[in-house]
Design an enzyme around this catalytic site. Sequence first.
Site, PDB file in Angstrom:
ATOM      1  N   SER A 103     -10.275  -1.114   6.634  1.00  0.00           N
ATOM      2  CA  SER A 103      -9.631  -0.836   5.353  1.00  0.00           C
ATOM      3  C   SER A 103      -8.919  -2.009   4.699  1.00  0.00           C
ATOM      4  O   SER A 103      -8.488  -1.901   3.554  1.00  0.00           O
ATOM      5  CB  SER A 103      -8.633   0.319   5.502  1.00  0.00           C
ATOM      6  OG  SER A 103      -9.323   1.538   5.561  1.00  0.00           O
ATOM      7  N   LYS A 107       0.856  -1.190   0.000  1.00  0.00           N
ATOM      8  CA  LYS A 107       0.000   0.000   0.000  1.00  0.00           C
ATOM      9  C   LYS A 107       0.891   1.239   0.000  1.00  0.00           C
ATOM     10  O   LYS A 107       2.013   1.210   0.532  1.00  0.00           O
ATOM     11  CB  LYS A 107      -0.895  -0.047   1.253  1.00  0.00           C
ATOM     12  CG  LYS A 107      -2.082   0.913   1.253  1.00  0.00           C
ATOM     13  CD  LYS A 107      -2.957   0.688   2.500  1.00  0.00           C
ATOM     14  CE  LYS A 107      -4.099   1.679   2.589  1.00  0.00           C
ATOM     15  NZ  LYS A 107      -4.984   1.417   3.739  1.00  0.00           N
ATOM     16  N   SER A 145      -9.904   1.536   2.657  1.00  0.00           N
ATOM     17  CA  SER A 145      -8.969   2.350   1.911  1.00  0.00           C
ATOM     18  C   SER A 145      -7.925   1.540   1.131  1.00  0.00           C
ATOM     19  O   SER A 145      -7.293   2.085   0.235  1.00  0.00           O
ATOM     20  CB  SER A 145      -8.260   3.304   2.862  1.00  0.00           C
ATOM     21  OG  SER A 145      -7.457   2.582   3.781  1.00  0.00           O
TER      22      SER A 145
END
Lengths: 474, 92, 473
Positions: free
Chosen positions: C172, C73, C148
């Site tokens: 997330s 990420k 997310s």
Amino acid sequence: MEYDVVIGLEVHAELKTNTKCFCSCKNESGVEPNTNCCPVCVGLPGALPVLNKKAVEQTIRAGLALGFDINRMAVFERKNYFYPDLAKAYQISQLVKPICVRGYLQVGNKKLPINRIHLEEDAGKLVHSNDGSTLVDYNRGGVPLIELVTEALEEPHIESADEAIAFLEKLRQVYIYAGVADCIIEKGQMRADVNVSLKPKGSKTYGTKVEMKNIMGFKAVHRAIEYEIARQKDILDDGGVIEQETRKWDDDKGISFTLRTKENSEDYRYFPDPDLLAVNISDKEIDEIRKTMPPLPQELKAKYMGEYGLSEYDADVLLQFKNVSDYFNACVEQYNQPKTVCNWITTEIMARIKTETGAGPILISKENLVWLMKNVDDKKINRLNAKDVLSAVWGTEKSAENEAKARNLIIDIDTNALDEIVNKVISNNAGVIAQFKAEQDPKILNFLVGQVMKETRGKANAGDVMAKIKELTK
Amino acid sequence: MITIKDINHLENLSKLEFSDEERQKFLSEFENIVAFASQITGAKTEDKSFIKAVDMNNLRADEPKPSLSQDEVISNAPVKKKGCFSVPRIME
Amino acid sequence: MLELGIKEIREQILAKKITSEQITAAYIEEIKKSKLNAVIEIFADALDRAKEMDKKIAAGFTGKLAGVPIIIKDNILVKGKKASAGSKMLENYVAEYTSTVAQKMLDAGAVLFARANMDEFAMGSGTETSYYGKTFNPFDSTRSPGGSSGGSASSVGGNLCAGAIGTDTGGSIRQPASYCGAVGMKPTYGRVSRYGVIAFASSLDQVGPITKTVEDNAILLEVLSGEDANDETCDKVLVPDYTEFLNKDIRGMKVGVVRSVEKMLSGLDSEPYYNQMKEFLKNNGAEIVPIEIENMELALPVYYIIAPAEAASNLARYDGVKYSYRSKEATNLEEIYKKSRSEGFGKEVKRRIMLGNYVLSSGYFDAYYNKARALQAKLRDDMLAAFNSCDVILMPTTKGEAFKIGEKANPIDAYKEDMFTVGANITGVPAISVPFAMGKNNLPVGMQFIAPHYEEGRLYRVADFVEKHKEGK
């Protein structure tokens, strides 16, 4: 109108540790900018604080030296505000559960209560340059700092600029002796914020307090307090009202001006720092620190005056600087004649190290000084010669003994040889002798002693010589 | 009731600035969000919060470790001078 | 080959059937062709790293991730590589140091070859708030991959990597995993180091794996886990071999079902799948135990107080002075702050900073922040108490299938995406989302299991069983 003055102090001191409060960068000053920095103290994305055990110990030590209670659980909070010297835009500090609560400091005949000591991190340094920029150096950012807050709203409290300075001086001495901080004022290692309020004499209700921040140096603190007292007096005498505000002291101009009023006071939005754990402090750990506490000035003073029989004045002189009293203690350990040691240090040593702002290093080993003192006492070297030797070895690696020998100053003249010299001086000065016999003038005696000492090149003991002359001129 | 003045105050605390139009729109949204958060205000709780603690003994030892180089420290600075981060001169 | 997961790719590399370079190159090709916008950047040295791993493997290296291409990420730092947290604020930020999780993966032989798109500073549930554009769902390009960690989950679901790393503050990892047909684990708070992971809400953030299989997930979590001298909140708890919990049955396992959660679920699209899961578990010998966790429905507002409060403080460092975006318009310090932050942050981030400062500010602190912390403590106690009568708790991960892009324009609607996931973050316990069914739109629906602190093994046991025995297998 007559007023009672109420003064509160917030004193910051940088702790003596090897590393910073929340990272393993060195806690040291005087290096190239931004070289003692890491992700944590520059507040890089993703960096996390890790608390330094020594910083907690030092805070506890400071607290114990001032009779504080130690919280068994301490919590760190974030104090949020934007400023370029604050890398993370928050300072890790303590609000609700500081490490030390409730202590005091004896200043003169007042036992002044102290509210708290908490541990926090220092900010970086800003340099305002002439080319229209302000430069930011984070070397100091994250250095452990203790903040002490006096209890102004209780009796007794600080009532004058003089008392405030006495408090600061005494506090500085305690920190230095406890080994928690060096408190070098010029380096900003100890800084004070001051708040002042006035109330009608005898009134139980406290007045509105005005705060002054970041005053550099004790003299400036004194001036700022006097200025503020006078300013408030004027306003009150004119029937005015004191505004709660923060003022900035301009030491060059000798005035202060408004920095922030109550309406636009900062909202720091303190909350527990979620990156840090609370700290459990056990009785055992507190006891350990108590056991290793170096002797504090008040204890040493009692010892100097009681056990050693020194005067209060001498004790205070010795204790004014920690390196001096450390040196004194070490010398006494080797040569158990405290009064002699005190004399030498308060005269010869102090004269050499005292500076305008403090005391420099003592550049003669205790072995050398002890050798000189001992041999003067044993009449093996003349006092004046001993002082010359002291000068000669000061700041060098030389040994006092070798130096005295090299200069041929050791008193080794035997009785016969001395008699011979005394006789020679007497016969060479027949006129003077006659005058001395008639007038018994000590000046003449001194002259004669001087003559003998000159002949012996100072290697005789003046007292012995004087006795001999007296005996031979009866 | 949240007012434009409150939003202004929060902008200051947050170091953000909205245009008048943005601020107006934000206000109406924000009221809903605060109302949403306010659901908790009626819930019964004791006056405590969960906090994890470490024994002082287990804290980090006071031993220095290498820092970053000066170049690394200021490598991402938008403006740098003389080994430092630089901002327009601050008026004191 | 692209469908392969972590375990299989490693085995094939070690068996010399493929090289790390080949598989990495294949993923890079696939990303370049892909329209998912799941990846912000393929690292320039990706193939060099793969070649280096091939050499090491030839020399006998057999690390747990030997040669395996993994996507991280965009909020995980690797020294010398950009990390922007999906924000314009950090568009040009090059990490000066490597995060603990990245280092652990590198040490295990991983090829960290790209960074995945994400909601800006992980604030969002649809990967729609990224400065680098929206990411699309691999099963339906009109839909969101969730967020997310939407870039990470979309990469896994779209076979752009062997596995991926996400972060989970309020759901997330789990919610996008559910939407993209992947396995997503939010470990116990304190299981994985946060050092070098760009913070959103420090007391809630955890890094975790998003993978194609439960087994891959167990392998990757073992690599990520363990104490870290750079993170006080990372616990000294032994890391087990999580694969030992696999291939077991669930006979006798007590699965708690929360009454208030079932009430929240009533009428939602995921309700029938949740009920199916209960049947499935029962049919396979597990015991369904009704439990209650009081105020569970308040976990969401609690989350939307604590997380913004911490975020407001965590994101204050992006001030245009040290490494973040500085506005060209700024001429003095105040303008550097206000203009840089106003231009550098997107809407949702600003909204949460404002909310965070609101709940922390004087006059509101006790009513919001302190109250939320008190409720959090109570939820935690109740959650722990609930585990006295069950081994794991079953919940849906999401309200249903992935939502249409743009559908959650109203902030509160977006916030409600987290309604079933925030509970685990607020109480610190681990939770996994495992693919269970295909919904009415033929999109994946995951189910969530929650275990007591540091009992990730239980989650792998039950999730592995579900994966291997669910309908259609």
